[in-house]
Motif scaffolding. Structure first.
Motif, PDB file in Angstrom:
ATOM      1  N   GLU A 189       0.846  -0.776  -0.115  1.00 37.66           N
ATOM      2  CA  GLU A 189      -0.390  -0.421  -0.199  1.00 37.66           C
ATOM      3  C   GLU A 189       0.591   1.470  -0.423  1.00 37.66           C
ATOM      4  O   GLU A 189       0.490   2.168  -0.711  1.00 37.66           O
ATOM      5  N   LEU A 190       1.814   0.990   0.570  1.00 37.89           N
ATOM      6  CA  LEU A 190       2.373   2.406   0.863  1.00 37.89           C
ATOM      7  C   LEU A 190       3.659   2.686  -0.537  1.00 37.89           C
ATOM      8  O   LEU A 190       3.346   3.367  -0.944  1.00 37.89           O
ATOM      9  N   ARG A 250       2.466   1.941  -3.476  1.00 35.19           N
ATOM     10  CA  ARG A 250       1.197   2.266  -4.435  1.00 35.19           C
ATOM     11  C   ARG A 250       1.029   3.138  -4.123  1.00 35.19           C
ATOM     12  O   ARG A 250       0.924   4.106  -5.348  1.00 35.19           O
ATOM     13  N   VAL A 251       1.266   4.190  -3.192  1.00 38.41           N
ATOM     14  CA  VAL A 251       0.806   5.613  -2.979  1.00 38.41           C
ATOM     15  C   VAL A 251       2.556   6.551  -3.137  1.00 38.41           C
ATOM     16  O   VAL A 251       2.158   7.382  -3.787  1.00 38.41           O
ATOM     17  N   GLU A 297       1.916   6.145  -7.155  1.00 42.31           N
ATOM     18  CA  GLU A 297       0.929   7.150  -7.038  1.00 42.31           C
ATOM     19  C   GLU A 297       1.625   9.191  -7.086  1.00 42.31           C
ATOM     20  O   GLU A 297       1.155  10.366  -8.232  1.00 42.31           O
ATOM     21  N   ILE A 298       1.877   9.146  -5.656  1.00 42.51           N
ATOM     22  CA  ILE A 298       2.527  10.494  -5.564  1.00 42.51           C
ATOM     23  C   ILE A 298       3.696  10.654  -6.860  1.00 42.51           C
ATOM     24  O   ILE A 298       3.891  11.915  -7.442  1.00 42.51           O
TER      25      ILE A 298
END
Length: 114
Positions: A28-29, A31-32, A35-36
Motif C-alpha cells: 500500500e505504501l 502504491r501511494v 501515485e505521488i
C-alpha cells in the motif's frame, strides 16, 4: 516437549501472519509513493516514521535525508503546538521540497518548479 513444539508452531503462525500484514502495508505504501511520483513535476518522494527511519524513498529523495526531514517537521510543529502540523516548504530557484507530518508519519515531496 509437546508444549515446546506447540509454542514453536504458534510462534511460526504468528510470525507468518505478521509477515503478511507487513507485506500488505508495504504494498500500500509503494502504491501511494508511485501515485505521488506520477504527479507532474514531482522528482522524488520520501516517507519516514517518527524516529526518522525511512519507510520509502523514490526518485531524487535520498534515504539519508529521512532523519533531517522528520526533525524539520518536528521543529515546525513547535511554533504552534496546538494546531495541526504545518506544511514546510523549502525552495531554491529550480526546486521545492514540501514536508508534511500526519500522525507519526512524515512525508516529503521533491518537485521541480514549473
Amino acid at each position: 516437549m509437546f508444549l515446546y513444539i506447540t509454542l514453536w508452531f504458534v510462534f511460526l503462525f504468528v510470525h507468518r501472519k505478521l509477515e503478511l500484514i507487513n507485506s500488505e502495508m508495504e504494498k500500500e505504501l509503494d502504491r501511494v509513493v508511485e501515485e505521488i511520483m506520477s504527479t507532474p513535476n514531482v522528482s522524488g518522494c520520501l516517507v519516514a516514521d517518527h524516529q526518522g527511519l525511512c519507510l520509502a524513498a523514490k526518485g531524487s529523495a535520498h534515504v539519508d535525508s529521512a532523519g533531517i526531514i522528520v526533525a524539520i517537521s518536528e521543529q515546525a510543529c513547535k511554533i504552534q503546538p496546538n494546531l495541526k502540523p504545518p506544511t514546510v516548504c523549502l525552495e531554491t530557484e529550480k526546486k521545492q521540497c514540501l514536508i508534511q507530518r500526519h500522525g507519526t508519519i512524515t512525508g516529503a515531496i521533491f518537485k521541480q518548479k514549473a
